[in-house]
Design a protein around this motif. Structure first.
Motif, PDB file in Angstrom:
ATOM      1  N   ALA A  42     -26.970 -14.923  -6.630  1.00  0.00           N
ATOM      2  CA  ALA A  42     -27.213 -16.303  -6.182  1.00  0.00           C
ATOM      3  C   ALA A  42     -26.521 -17.309  -7.090  1.00  0.00           C
ATOM      4  CB  ALA A  42     -28.713 -16.569  -6.140  1.00  0.00           C
ATOM      5  N   VAL A  43     -26.610 -17.100  -8.389  1.00  0.00           N
ATOM      6  CA  VAL A  43     -25.990 -18.022  -9.344  1.00  0.00           C
ATOM      7  C   VAL A  43     -24.471 -17.940  -9.257  1.00  0.00           C
ATOM      8  CG1 VAL A  43     -25.694 -18.553 -11.796  1.00  0.00           C
ATOM      9  CG2 VAL A  43     -27.968 -17.983 -10.902  1.00  0.00           C
ATOM     10  N   TYR A  44     -23.939 -16.725  -9.147  1.00  0.00           N
ATOM     11  CA  TYR A  44     -22.477 -16.530  -9.098  1.00  0.00           C
ATOM     12  C   TYR A  44     -21.878 -17.151  -7.841  1.00  0.00           C
ATOM     13  CZ  TYR A  44     -17.944 -14.178  -8.967  1.00  0.00           C
ATOM     14  OH  TYR A  44     -16.597 -13.912  -8.898  1.00  0.00           O
ATOM     15  N   THR A  45     -22.577 -17.025  -6.703  1.00  0.00           N
ATOM     16  CA  THR A  45     -22.073 -17.573  -5.438  1.00  0.00           C
ATOM     17  C   THR A  45     -22.538 -19.002  -5.184  1.00  0.00           C
ATOM     18  OG1 THR A  45     -23.951 -16.670  -4.185  1.00  0.00           O
ATOM     19  CG2 THR A  45     -21.991 -15.267  -4.421  1.00  0.00           C
ATOM     20  N   GLU A  46     -23.340 -19.536  -6.109  1.00  0.00           N
ATOM     21  CA  GLU A  46     -23.891 -20.892  -5.996  1.00  0.00           C
ATOM     22  C   GLU A  46     -24.747 -21.056  -4.737  1.00  0.00           C
ATOM     23  OE1 GLU A  46     -20.709 -23.680  -6.332  1.00  0.00           O
ATOM     24  OE2 GLU A  46     -20.329 -23.230  -8.447  1.00  0.00           O
ATOM     25  N   ASN A  47     -25.479 -20.014  -4.413  1.00  0.00           N
ATOM     26  CA  ASN A  47     -26.439 -20.059  -3.300  1.00  0.00           C
ATOM     27  C   ASN A  47     -27.842 -19.856  -3.868  1.00  0.00           C
ATOM     28  OD1 ASN A  47     -24.666 -20.281  -0.875  1.00  0.00           O
ATOM     29  ND2 ASN A  47     -23.885 -18.321  -1.626  1.00  0.00           N
ATOM     30  N   LEU A  48     -28.345 -20.888  -4.541  1.00  0.00           N
ATOM     31  CA  LEU A  48     -29.599 -20.736  -5.277  1.00  0.00           C
ATOM     32  C   LEU A  48     -30.813 -20.590  -4.364  1.00  0.00           C
ATOM     33  CD1 LEU A  48     -29.157 -23.241  -8.254  1.00  0.00           C
ATOM     34  CD2 LEU A  48     -28.791 -20.769  -8.203  1.00  0.00           C
ATOM     35  N   TYR A  49     -30.658 -20.949  -3.085  1.00  0.00           N
ATOM     36  CA  TYR A  49     -31.804 -20.798  -2.185  1.00  0.00           C
ATOM     37  C   TYR A  49     -32.043 -19.339  -1.805  1.00  0.00           C
ATOM     38  CZ  TYR A  49     -31.374 -25.867  -1.764  1.00  0.00           C
ATOM     39  OH  TYR A  49     -31.291 -27.220  -2.028  1.00  0.00           O
ATOM     40  N   PHE A  50     -31.125 -18.444  -2.182  1.00  0.00           N
ATOM     41  CA  PHE A  50     -31.393 -17.010  -2.042  1.00  0.00           C
ATOM     42  C   PHE A  50     -32.629 -16.612  -2.852  1.00  0.00           C
ATOM     43  CE2 PHE A  50     -26.733 -15.417  -1.253  1.00  0.00           C
ATOM     44  CZ  PHE A  50     -26.717 -16.104  -0.056  1.00  0.00           C
ATOM     45  N   ILE A  51     -32.848 -17.331  -3.946  1.00  0.00           N
ATOM     46  CA  ILE A  51     -33.872 -16.909  -4.913  1.00  0.00           C
ATOM     47  C   ILE A  51     -34.997 -17.929  -4.998  1.00  0.00           C
ATOM     48  CG2 ILE A  51     -32.382 -15.432  -6.304  1.00  0.00           C
ATOM     49  CD1 ILE A  51     -31.964 -17.845  -8.184  1.00  0.00           C
ATOM     50  N   LEU A  52     -35.310 -18.577  -3.886  1.00  0.00           N
ATOM     51  CA  LEU A  52     -36.476 -19.452  -3.888  1.00  0.00           C
ATOM     52  C   LEU A  52     -37.707 -18.649  -4.314  1.00  0.00           C
ATOM     53  CD1 LEU A  52     -35.924 -21.445  -0.567  1.00  0.00           C
ATOM     54  CD2 LEU A  52     -35.712 -22.318  -2.904  1.00  0.00           C
ATOM     55  N   PRO A  53     -38.528 -19.193  -5.193  1.00  0.00           N
ATOM     56  CA  PRO A  53     -39.683 -18.433  -5.691  1.00  0.00           C
ATOM     57  C   PRO A  53     -40.568 -17.803  -4.620  1.00  0.00           C
ATOM     58  CG  PRO A  53     -39.358 -20.371  -7.043  1.00  0.00           C
ATOM     59  CD  PRO A  53     -38.367 -20.472  -5.923  1.00  0.00           C
TER      60      PRO A  53
END
Length: 346
Positions: free
Chosen positions: A196-207
């Motif tokens: 998620a961080v590498y692809t800048e898709n942080l919503y992959f890892i919503l808590p």
């Protein structure tokens, strides 16, 4: 209109909202969520909006059974400690986002193991401020107050006969097995966080999605046999939340306390239609209210991808679904409401 409302049926033919006590619990849960959003708007403190509080109200007020094995005081202590830990990580940790998220996850895992509790939402309360870079102490204060209200509300509902009384029994812990399980969870979560961080898709890892993963890995509840249905519920929650936030708040400029009302009316109808509850979906529905507006349109798709990754990992690594017979796989992968509709058509 009242007569039409009463005639609404679920997928299994059961009258929707037919349980009077549960209707009252829905009403109180909606009031709790409106109170949280209203307080945030009135005080102009976004940190008061804590999505996992919607999951707690669903799990502790609406669902008429024990969802998490934890005492009432344990709920308040664990949620408050998680919120404090998350803010402290943001304020004082010199490490990058990936390390801080893993640190928050590990702290929550240690707390849950040592307290012999299964209150998995604590993971979300600890990781959310790290993901959103929340530094304000308003956040843990709000979590403490709302946790007290939720456990007090559950106690009151039991006293009024609106729900079954919950008896707390501690969880027996095999320390070696728990250590191995949490270590594996930490490594797999780290892999998805890195993606998620590498692809800048942080919503992959919503808590709430990480909570879903841990629930699938640790719980023995029936939702583990409905992975596709859970996936669709999470995606629907994201779509509903984004739609009303964009249209209601973004275009019509309605207060968010007004916008949240139709969001949870839709979610409650969804739960009644499916006759199944999944508490993290309530948290996902509130996420659009606390993330930047520019990322809202992509949020449902990223929730779908993230939920697929986490549920897929849980099914493969913990349920070993690759070794299941074909018939079991079909039953597991086809949502029950689709099977019911197919039976009716035949």
């Amino acid at each position: 209109i009242k007569g039409d409302f009463r005639m609404l049926k679920s997928a299994n033919g059961v009258q929707m909202f037919g349980d009077v006590a549960r209707r009252k619990r829905y009403f109180y849960a909606l009031l709790m969520i409106l109170l949280m959003i209203g307080a945030a708007e009135l005080l102009m403190e976004r940190e008061i909006i804590f999505p996992e509080m919607a999951a707690l109200t669903i799990g502790m007020w609406i669902v008429d059974k024990r969802v998490w094995r934890v005492s009432r005081i344990g709920v308040v202590v664990l949620m408050t400690l998680g919120a404090i830990a998350g803010v402290c990580i943001v304020r004082y940790s010199p490490f990058p986002l990936l390390a801080n998220l893993m640190f928050a996850f590990a702290l929550a895992a240690i707390c849950l193991t040592l307290s012999r509790a299964t209150l998995v939402p604590q993971i979300s309360v600890c990781m959310l401020p790290v993901l959103l870079e929340t530094e304000s102490w308003v956040y843990p204060v709000a979590v403490f107050i709302m946790s007290v209200i939720v456990v007090g509300g559950q106690w009151g509902m039991e006293r009024m006969g609106l729900r079954e009384k919950i008896t707390y029994t501690s969880v027996s812990v095999n320390w070696r097995e728990a250590l191995v399980r949490w270590a594996f969870l930490l490594m797999t979560v780290a892999a998805v966080v890195l993606l998620a961080v590498y692809t800048e898709n942080l919503y992959f890892i919503l808590p709430p999605l990480i909570v879903t993963y841990v629930e699938f890995a640790n719980s023995k509840a029936g939702f583990r046999n409905r992975p596709v249905q859970v996936l669709l519920v999470l995606f629907t929650a994201a779509v509903v939340g984004v739609f009303f936030q964009v249209v209601g708040h973004g275009y019509l400029h309605l207060p968010e306390v007004v916008v949240v009302f139709p969001i949870f009316i839709c979610m409650f109808f969804l739960f009644e239609f499916l006759e199944k509850f999944f508490a993290p979906a309530g948290a996902v529905a509130l996420i659009p209210m606390i993330v930047p507006e520019e990322g809202l349109f992509w949020l449902p798709l990223q929730v779908l991808v993230g939920a697929t990754l986490f549920i897929g990992l849980a099914m493969i690594c913990f349920q070993r679904c690759l070794h299941w017979p074909r018939a079991q796989l079909i039953v597991c992968l086809v949502p029950p409401f689709i099977r019911d509709l197919r039976k009716r058509s035949l």
